[in-house]
Write a protein that holds these residues in place. Sequence first.
Motif, PDB file in Angstrom:
ATOM      1  N   ASN A 179       0.837  -1.196   0.000  1.00  0.00           N
ATOM      2  CA  ASN A 179       0.000   0.000   0.000  1.00  0.00           C
ATOM      3  C   ASN A 179       0.873   1.248   0.000  1.00  0.00           C
ATOM      4  O   ASN A 179       1.840   1.343   0.760  1.00  0.00           O
ATOM      5  N   ILE A 180       0.517   2.201  -0.860  1.00  0.00           N
ATOM      6  CA  ILE A 180       1.145   3.519  -0.826  1.00  0.00           C
ATOM      7  C   ILE A 180       0.024   4.543  -0.870  1.00  0.00           C
ATOM      8  O   ILE A 180      -1.150   4.191  -0.812  1.00  0.00           O
ATOM      9  N   GLY A 181       0.356   5.817  -0.989  1.00  0.00           N
ATOM     10  CA  GLY A 181      -0.677   6.838  -1.097  1.00  0.00           C
ATOM     11  C   GLY A 181      -0.473   7.964  -0.106  1.00  0.00           C
ATOM     12  O   GLY A 181       0.021   7.760   1.001  1.00  0.00           O
ATOM     13  N   ASN A 182      -0.880   9.160  -0.529  1.00  0.00           N
ATOM     14  CA  ASN A 182      -0.725  10.323   0.336  1.00  0.00           C
ATOM     15  C   ASN A 182      -1.889  10.430   1.317  1.00  0.00           C
ATOM     16  O   ASN A 182      -2.851   9.658   1.263  1.00  0.00           O
ATOM     17  N   SER A 183      -1.780  11.385   2.219  1.00  0.00           N
ATOM     18  CA  SER A 183      -2.885  11.715   3.119  1.00  0.00           C
ATOM     19  C   SER A 183      -3.008  13.227   3.148  1.00  0.00           C
ATOM     20  O   SER A 183      -2.193  13.949   2.550  1.00  0.00           O
ATOM     21  N   ALA A 184      -4.035  13.702   3.843  1.00  0.00           N
ATOM     22  CA  ALA A 184      -4.237  15.149   3.941  1.00  0.00           C
ATOM     23  C   ALA A 184      -3.086  15.824   4.673  1.00  0.00           C
ATOM     24  O   ALA A 184      -2.920  17.044   4.604  1.00  0.00           O
ATOM     25  N   LEU A 185      -2.258  15.021   5.356  1.00  0.00           N
ATOM     26  CA  LEU A 185      -1.186  15.590   6.178  1.00  0.00           C
ATOM     27  C   LEU A 185       0.180  15.527   5.509  1.00  0.00           C
ATOM     28  O   LEU A 185       1.166  15.999   6.080  1.00  0.00           O
ATOM     29  N   TYR A 225       0.715  -6.206   2.692  1.00  0.00           N
ATOM     30  CA  TYR A 225       1.776  -5.947   3.668  1.00  0.00           C
ATOM     31  C   TYR A 225       1.338  -4.967   4.751  1.00  0.00           C
ATOM     32  O   TYR A 225       0.384  -4.210   4.601  1.00  0.00           O
ATOM     33  N   VAL A 226       2.035  -5.049   5.859  1.00  0.00           N
ATOM     34  CA  VAL A 226       1.876  -4.120   6.971  1.00  0.00           C
ATOM     35  C   VAL A 226       3.264  -3.566   7.266  1.00  0.00           C
ATOM     36  O   VAL A 226       4.245  -4.314   7.284  1.00  0.00           O
ATOM     37  N   THR A 227       3.373  -2.277   7.462  1.00  0.00           N
ATOM     38  CA  THR A 227       4.667  -1.666   7.764  1.00  0.00           C
ATOM     39  C   THR A 227       4.797  -1.412   9.261  1.00  0.00           C
ATOM     40  O   THR A 227       3.809  -1.502   9.998  1.00  0.00           O
ATOM     41  N   PRO A 228       5.987  -1.041   9.746  1.00  0.00           N
ATOM     42  CA  PRO A 228       6.138  -0.705  11.165  1.00  0.00           C
ATOM     43  C   PRO A 228       5.278   0.486  11.592  1.00  0.00           C
ATOM     44  O   PRO A 228       5.041   0.685  12.788  1.00  0.00           O
ATOM     45  N   LYS A 229       4.818   1.279  10.620  1.00  0.00           N
ATOM     46  CA  LYS A 229       4.012   2.461  10.943  1.00  0.00           C
ATOM     47  C   LYS A 229       2.529   2.144  11.136  1.00  0.00           C
ATOM     48  O   LYS A 229       1.744   3.044  11.447  1.00  0.00           O
ATOM     49  N   GLU A 230       2.126   0.893  10.925  1.00  0.00           N
ATOM     50  CA  GLU A 230       0.705   0.544  11.079  1.00  0.00           C
ATOM     51  C   GLU A 230       0.192   1.026  12.430  1.00  0.00           C
ATOM     52  O   GLU A 230       0.834   0.833  13.463  1.00  0.00           O
ATOM     53  N   HIS A 231      -0.963   1.673  12.426  1.00  0.00           N
ATOM     54  CA  HIS A 231      -1.619   2.252  13.606  1.00  0.00           C
ATOM     55  C   HIS A 231      -0.954   3.532  14.104  1.00  0.00           C
ATOM     56  O   HIS A 231      -1.445   4.150  15.057  1.00  0.00           O
ATOM     57  N   LEU A 232       0.163   3.927  13.468  1.00  0.00           N
ATOM     58  CA  LEU A 232       0.947   5.037  14.031  1.00  0.00           C
ATOM     59  C   LEU A 232       1.127   6.227  13.095  1.00  0.00           C
ATOM     60  O   LEU A 232       1.175   7.372  13.551  1.00  0.00           O
ATOM     61  N   GLY A 233       1.268   6.002  11.796  1.00  0.00           N
ATOM     62  CA  GLY A 233       1.543   7.127  10.912  1.00  0.00           C
ATOM     63  C   GLY A 233       1.658   6.698   9.458  1.00  0.00           C
ATOM     64  O   GLY A 233       1.527   5.519   9.123  1.00  0.00           O
ATOM     65  N   LEU A 234       1.904   7.681   8.576  1.00  0.00           N
ATOM     66  CA  LEU A 234       2.032   7.441   7.140  1.00  0.00           C
ATOM     67  C   LEU A 234       3.417   6.856   6.848  1.00  0.00           C
ATOM     68  O   LEU A 234       4.432   7.459   7.194  1.00  0.00           O
ATOM     69  N   PRO A 235       3.490   5.676   6.207  1.00  0.00           N
ATOM     70  CA  PRO A 235       4.795   5.054   5.943  1.00  0.00           C
ATOM     71  C   PRO A 235       5.660   5.887   4.998  1.00  0.00           C
ATOM     72  O   PRO A 235       5.159   6.506   4.059  1.00  0.00           O
TER      73      PRO A 235
END
Length: 470
Positions: free
Chosen positions: A121-127, A372-382
Motif C-alpha cells: 500500500n502507498i498513497g498520500n494523506s491530507a497531512l 503488507y503491513v509496515t512498522p508504521k501501522e496504527h501510528l503514521g504514514l509510511p
Amino acid sequence: MHRIYIQGTIYPEIQVGMREIFLDDKDIPSLRIYDTGDASHAKPIRSTWPKPAEGLTQRQAAQKGIITPEMEYAAIREGMPPETVLKELAEGRAVLPANKNHPECEPMIIGSKFLVKINANIGNSALGSSIEEEVEKMAYAVKLGADTVMDLSTGKNIHETREAILRKCPVPIGTVPIYQTLERGDLCWENFRDTLIEQAEQGVDYFTIHAGFLRDYIPLALKRTTGIVSRGGSLIACWMQTHKQENFLYTHFKEICEILREYDIAISLGDGLRPGCIADSNDEAQFAELKTLGELTKIAWDMGVQVIIEGPGHVPLNKIKENMDLQLELCHGAPFYTLGPLVTDIAPGYDHITSGIGAAVIGMLGTAMLCYVTPKEHLGLPNKQDVRTGVITYKLAAHAADIAKGNPQALLRDKALSRARFDFRWEDQFALSLDPETAESFHDGASHSEFCSMCGPDFCAMRNTRRIGE
C-alpha cells in the motif's frame, strides 16, 4: 544476476521478464526466479499484443477455452502450463488483473495454486506526501518484489498521483474508489459511479469495493471493542445511518459489475467489518459480511467479472484456520486476500512482525495474496524505509508459505542458498537472498573466507563438518 526474457510459445510476440542468477555450483549453475519488473523502464508492452478474446474479460475467455497472451505470460512466470492458468481462471479460483488501459502492466496470476503474492500500500494523506514521493514509493516497492500496489491516496491531487503511478508501474494497481468519491462532493451512487469510470479509464486493475456491508450489520459492529476499523467500511456505515438506506454499493452492485466487465477490472470485495483487534476476531459481524461477499461473488462471476475476497485483520493464531476454511466455503473458492492477519495487539512499531507471522500461516493454508503491513501501522504514514521493511517482511512470509505448500521454485531457491552457505560461497548467498543488499552489508568477513565472526575459524560447525568429510 540480470533480467532475461523468455519468448512465448503460443504467442511469440510476448517476452516474459525473469531474473536469472548465475551460481558457482556445478549442480545448480543458474536459477531463474520470478521478477516483478522495473518501474524505471516500464513500457506499454501489452499495447501491441494480439487480442484473441476481444471484448471478453480474462474470466470469460478462460470459460470459452481461449488462452490469451496474458494467460501465457503469467504461466511462464509461474513455471506452469497455460492450461493451468486457464482452468483456475475459468473456475474462479484465480484472478488475472489487467485493465485494458494499463498496457504497462506485466500480467500476473493470483490464486492458491500459484506463488503467494504480496501487495504494498502507498498513497498520500491530507497531512503529507507528494506525487514524486508516491511514485518513488511505488518504484521502490516493485524493485523489492511487490506483486501489486494499491494507491490509497486520500489527500490532494488524487487523480494526478494515480496517473503518474500508473504510467510507470509494471504491476497491477488497485484503489479504493470511495476515497476519491468524497472529493467530488456528496457520497452517493452517482459520484461513486463517475469515480469508477474515471479510474477505469486511467487503467486501475482492481478495485476494493465494500459492497457486502449491509445496514443490518451496523448494530453487530457497535458491540465490538474497536468497532469499525476499515476506512471504507466506516464511510459506508455513516452513509447508511444518515440516509436510513441500504448500502448503495450493494443495491447498485450489478451496475458496478457492468463497468468492471467493460474494462476487465477485477473486484476485490472489501471487508468493511474486518476485526481491528483479536478480541473482535471471528465474530458475528465479520462472518455475516463474509456470507454476503459469497453471494456477491456469484453475481460478479455470472457477469464475467473476476473476484478477490478481502480478509482480516487481527486474528490470533488459533483462529486463523477457521477464517480460511469458512472463506473457501462461503465464497466458493474465490482467492483470498488478507491484511496480515496480526496475531497480537501489543506491538505498535512492530506490527510488520505480528502480521508477518499470521500472513505466513494463512498463506500456507491457501490465501493467494497478502497485503503488507509496515512498522508504521496504527501510528503514521509510511515513508520509503517503512515500505522497504514491509515488503521484505511480506516477501519472507509469502516465501515461507510457498515452501510449506511445496512450490518447486521456492524449494529450489532454498536448496541453492543452503548449498552456497555450506560451500562458503558468499556472493551466491547474497544473490539468492530476499534482500541481497542487507545480507552483504551484515557480512563482516572477506568474501572468500570459510567462516564469519560469529564463530571464527576454529568453532565454525560447517567448516569442521567439511574437515570431517575430507
